[in-house]
Structure formats: structure tokens, C-alpha cells
Design an enzyme around this catalytic site. Structure first.
Site, PDB file in Angstrom:
ATOM      1  N   ASP A 229      46.557  29.148  39.119  1.00 20.33           N
ATOM      2  CA  ASP A 229      46.622  29.339  37.665  1.00 20.33           C
ATOM      3  C   ASP A 229      47.943  28.754  37.184  1.00 20.33           C
ATOM      4  O   ASP A 229      49.018  29.235  37.553  1.00 20.33           O
ATOM      5  CB  ASP A 229      46.558  30.818  37.312  1.00 20.33           C
ATOM      6  CG  ASP A 229      45.205  31.435  37.637  1.00 20.33           C
ATOM      7  OD1 ASP A 229      44.217  30.685  37.691  1.00 20.33           O
ATOM      8  OD2 ASP A 229      45.132  32.654  37.842  1.00 20.33           O
ATOM      9  N   ASP A 385      33.238  34.368  33.531  1.00 22.38           N
ATOM     10  CA  ASP A 385      34.130  35.535  33.569  1.00 22.38           C
ATOM     11  C   ASP A 385      33.367  36.766  33.068  1.00 22.38           C
ATOM     12  O   ASP A 385      33.473  37.136  31.892  1.00 22.38           O
ATOM     13  CB  ASP A 385      35.364  35.306  32.685  1.00 22.38           C
ATOM     14  CG  ASP A 385      36.321  34.291  33.271  1.00 22.38           C
ATOM     15  OD1 ASP A 385      36.498  34.299  34.493  1.00 22.38           O
ATOM     16  OD2 ASP A 385      36.874  33.496  32.501  1.00 22.38           O
TER      17      ASP A 385
END
Length: 531
Positions: A229, A385
Site C-alpha cells: 500500500d 472490498d
């Protein structure tokens, strides 16, 4: 003179970088006449057969390429560079290939297999060739939905084969003309050795086919993927971070777990099968203005010779000067910077909502469809997600439910998995199973399945979520979120059948080394790639 025929689709930067890393220089084919001037010609590529042939015709490359091949001059085709040597492909009916090798390219049967065939598999070398002189049985990286079939008419071309449901041709050679279905520039040290053989002029011939040789089966490995990330910290530097339930700040500052290029190189050395970059800030308004992230890809592809995926901002946009860019334009820049796949997250939810509003069918306008049409299904990953929504009975919702072993706060025995956008902060009226199915129809080649509930917990993958999505689609699925120990990786492979598992924080902090994960998987007789 080594010449690269870049017909305009896919990541060829990694191939250029691999050639340079091996100590060779390369020139670009810019005009049709350059093909016949080449001393060694490399034709790489991914994407659709028809789009590749159309582009070759438009550039005027087909006839000089046929002349070069007919003369038996040194040639190495990679992926599409192999498939276009055949007469045609089921992928593009009616489109003629170069016709050098008899036979057709056909789609894998996806009734029992995940398609694309994506990941690390072995090759079965059927003839002696200098091209494979250094090959010691290592796994090589494949990513394709169509395969060349061996027939009596093309048997004298077949150099190596691979099994995925059925045997297919994974390498061909006659004289100095050769081609491979796998990507040597993405196959780590083994692929680089093979590529060096061609560049040095060693792959000049192959012996006749072996007679009576044992046909040992080949096996596709489960993939272990390291995820980074990436975002800008308060000083404006790009750092790898990891949050607790999406909060990446610690003591008021962005949590810094390392520099993205250095960390990606470390994971490559440690045996990661792929590396994924997720840009969790940056380019929310103008994706192509985010030059630092493009530079991360460019620099990483100089040191990392396994597949690279980039996610974040893959969508259409209009910049501050009123210039419109399609999602395809954005993806093209990232492919050119070194990405092999692009990951589409929140945008995929909005796409599916629009598709369902139209009755469930695509119209060719979505980012998924546009990118898959040019670069192939294997280039498009959809990142989901979801979070759990509990209900007392399946009849209480229109969504796909599971009977859960983890009851809800009021003892509810059923749940559905709600898709979210904006980094998990906003729920939508669509479930993960529905989203995955529609995205598969639109042309996505892989699902990256996260879990809002498990992210950062170390409690293990959400097996109920993963199992529900894996059983709903025929494309590969990557399980993500929740890994905390080596046992969790084996558990998700054994109980759900997913093709890959991804982790971030436990790798960054060295709590669970990649080598330890693979060692444990091998103890459990789960096929993996050795580093």
C-alpha cells in the site's frame, strides 16, 4: 543487433529491462524495413489475437515479418509472439495469423479450470535445444486464456509442452525460429537464463523429438503475492504503509514501513510470485499527473522480474485543462511504466451498478471492457472490498447469503457480503458474489478479494467469503486480508481452492517470511514455486 518488435500492447518495459540487466542492448522496430535489418528479432506481447494481427497489418509489419521468418532468421516470440505464428485463433474467428506453423489456437475449457491459465507452471522439454540448456525444471510464468494444440502437422515444431487440463504447446523451435508461451522476463532467474541463451545467439537449433520419453505431468503452483500500500507521507515522499482497519496514521504521522521500490526488490529476492502496488492516495483527480507512482513502477521493473500489478485511479477522467482521458489511456500509461496488470476497485462497483441498471449486459464502454479488449482479460484485476451484513434468514435480503459459523451480534446465522467503495467507508447495495460474476462477464481476468472485517486482524482469511466467490466464478481468485501465520495460507488453499493468497503487513514487518509460507505449503503437499 537485437531488435524489439513492440506492436503497442502490454508491458514491454520489463522485457527491455531484462535485456539490459543481462548486459545486452536493444533497438526498436520503428518501420517495416527495420524488421529485415534485425540480426535477432524479439516479438513479445499480450492481448487479443485479432487486435495484435490488426495492429501488425496497420503498421505494415506482416509481410516483412513473414519474409524474416521464412528465411529462418533468429526469432523469439513471447506469448502473442508465439500464437500469431499459427494459422488462426478461436479468440478472433476469421482473422488469419502469420501461418508459419500449421494449426489453430484454442480456448482452455473453463468448465473445471480457472481461465486464464495464470501463474507458475512447469514445462516438459521434448527435444534437446540450446534454448533450454540451462533449464533445471523450474516453474515459469504463464498468463493466457488460449493455447496452441499439438497435432501431427505441427509436431516437428514442438519444443516443449505444459499441462493445464490438457497438454498444450509451451515452446516451439525450428532452426533459429523459436517462441514460448510463458514470459521469460517475468519468470525470475530461470526465465532470465533462457532469455540470455537467445540474446547470446546460442539457441540455433533443436534435435528431433525424443522417442519414448516419459511424459511427466506439469503442475500449476499456488501463488504467494506481496502487496504494498503506497501513499505520500507528510513530507511528500512515497512510502509503503499499512493501516489498522484503514487508518494508516500512527502517533499523528503516516506509518512508514519502507520505500516501495526497495521493498518490492526485497520480496522478489525472497521468492514472492507477484508484487502488487496499491496507490491509496494520490491521483484521485488526475491519475496521469501522479508521476512519482509511475516512477515507482519504472524503477521496480528494473529490479523485479515477476509480475507487477498497480491499483488506484484506473478510470476515465478530465484534467484541469479540460482534456479527457479514458480508462484505457490511464491503463496504457501504467503498462508502459512496467505494470503487467491493473487493479480496478471502487470504479468496478460503479460499473456493475450501471450494468445492472441496464439489464445486466455490458455495452463496451466500461473500463473493464475497454482494457480487456486491447490488453486481454488477464490484464484486468477487479479488487473487491466487502464487509459482512448479518440477517436472520436468507429471505430477509435479495443478496447471496451464507450460513455462517460466526454468528452476528444478535446471534444471526446468515450474512451477505456488501461491496464498499471509498476505501471501505461507504457500502453499496450489491454483494461480492454478484459483483464478481458481472465483472467476469465484462472481461475481468482475476478477482482480488479483500475483507473489511479481517483486514489487519491477523485472524486468518474469511473462508466463507472466499469460498462463496471462488465457487461463483471461473476466473482466478486471490484471497486477501487477515493472514497472520503460515497456517492461514495453507487453510485458504485447502478449504477454498483459490489460486493465490496475498498479504501485506505480516510480510512488511517480517512476522511471516515468504520463504516460511512456501516451506509450510510444501509440507502440506501444496504446489509452490521454489525461489
Amino acid at each position: 543487433m537485437i531488435s524489439l518488435l513492440d506492436y503497442g500492447a502490454g508491458n514491454v518495459r520489463s522485457l527491455r529491462n531484462a535485456i539490459h540487466a543481462l548486459g545486452f542492448s536493444v533497438t526498436e522496430i520503428e518501420r517495416p524495413e527495420d524488421i529485415l535489418k534485425a540480426e535477432r528479432l524479439i516479438f513479445p506481447g499480450v492481448g487479443a489475437f485479432g487486435a495484435a494481427m490488426e495492429r501488425l497489418h496497420r503498421l505494415g509489419y506482416v509481410e516483412p515479418l513473414r519474409e524474416y521468418l521464412a528465411a529462418g532468421r533468429p526469432y523469439l516470440g513471447i506469448c502473442i509472439g508465439l500464437q500469431t505464428l499459427f494459422e488462426g485463433s478461436e479468440e478472433s474467428p476469421g482473422v488469419a495469423g502469420l501461418g508459419l506453423i500449421p494449426g489453430q489456437v484454442r480456448r482452455f475449457d473453463d468448465s473445471e479450470l480457472a481461465v486464464p491459465h495464470m501463474g507458475w507452471n512447469d514445462v516438459r522439454v521434448e527435444r534437446d535445444s540450446p534454448l533450454f540448456a540451462d533449464y533445471a525444471g523450474e516453474k515459469l510464468y504463464f498468463v493466457h486464456s488460449y493455447r496452441a494444440e499439438q497435432t501431427a502437422e505441427n509436431a516437428d515444431w514442438v519444443l516443449a509442452s505444459t499441462d493445464y487440463g490438457c497438454p498444450f504447446i509451451s515452446a516451439v523451435q525450428r532452426g533459429q525460429v523459436g517462441a514460448v508461451q510463458f514470459h521469460p522476463e517475468k519468470s525470475g532467474a530461470a526465465g532470465l537464463r533462457l532469455l540470455r541463451r537467445f540474446l547470446a545467439g546460442d539457441a540455433v537449433s533443436a534435435t528431433p523429438a525424443r522417442r519414448g520419453a516419459a511424459a511427466a505431468p506439469t503442475h500449476l503452483a499456488r501463488r504467494i503475492i506481496a502487496c504494498l500500500d503506497v501513499r505520500a507521507n507528510d513530507a511528500g515522499d512515497l512510502v509503503v504503509t499499512k493501516g489498522d482497519q484503514y487508518d494508516v496514521r500512527e502517533s499523528g504521522a503516516v506509518r512508514n514501513l519502507g520505500k516501495p521500490v526497495e521493498l518490492a526488490a526485497r520480496y522478489y529476492e525472497e521468492g514472492a510470485d507477484e508484487v502488487t502496488f496499491l496507490n491509496i492516495t494520490g491521483f484521485r483527480d488526475f491519475p496521469l499527473a501522479d508521476q512519482p507512482m509511475l516512477e515507482v513502477l519504472e524503477r521496480a521493473s528494473e529490479r523485479v522480474f515477476v509480475p507487477l500489478t498497480i491499483g488506484g485511479g484506473i478510470r476515465a477522467f478530465t484534467d484541469g485543462e479540460g482534456t479527457h482521458y479514458s480508462a484505457l489511456d490511464v491503463a496504457d500509461r501504467y503498462f508502459r511504466a512496467g505494470a503487467d496488470k491493473v487493479s480496478i476497485g471502487s470504479e468496478a462497483v460503479h460499473i456493475v451498478e450501471q450494468v445492472l441498471a441496464r439489464g445486466g449486459e455490458g455495452d463496451g464502454s466500461s473500463a473493464i471492457e475497454q482494457i480487456a479488449e486491447v490488453y486481454g482479460n488477464q490484464a484486468v484485476v477487479v479488487s473487491i472490498d466487502p464487509r459482512r451484513i448479518y440477517v436472520e434468514r436468507p429471505e430477509d435480503t435479495r443478496h447471496h447469503t451464507v450460513e455462517t459459523a460466526e454468528p452476528g451480534p444478535d446471534g444471526e446465522r446468515y450474512c451477505w457480503f456488501q461491496c464498499t467503495v471509498k476505501g471501505g467507508r461507504e457500502g453499496r447495495d450489491i454483494d461480492a458474489v454478484e459483483l464478481a460474476r458481472v465483472c467476469e462477464r465484462l472481461g475481468a481476468g482475476e478477482i482480488l478479494l479483500n475483507s473489511i472485517d479481517r483486514d489487519g486482524t491477523g485472524a486468518g482469511f474469511d473462508l466463507e467469503l472466499v469460498g462463496a466467490v471462488r465457487s461463483a466464478v471461473r476466473i482466478p481468485v486471490i484471497a486477501s486480508s487477515g493472514a497472520g501465520c503460515v497456517e492461514h495460507f495453507a487453510e485458504v488453499f485447502e478449504r477454498t481452492g483459490v489460486e493465490a493468497a496475498l498479504a501485506a503487513g505480516v510480510f512488511h514487518r517480517r512476522e511471516v517470511p515468504i520463504e516460511a509460507v512456501k516451506g509450510y505449503l510444501r509440507e502440506r503437499a501444496i504446489e509452490t514455486r521454489l525461489r
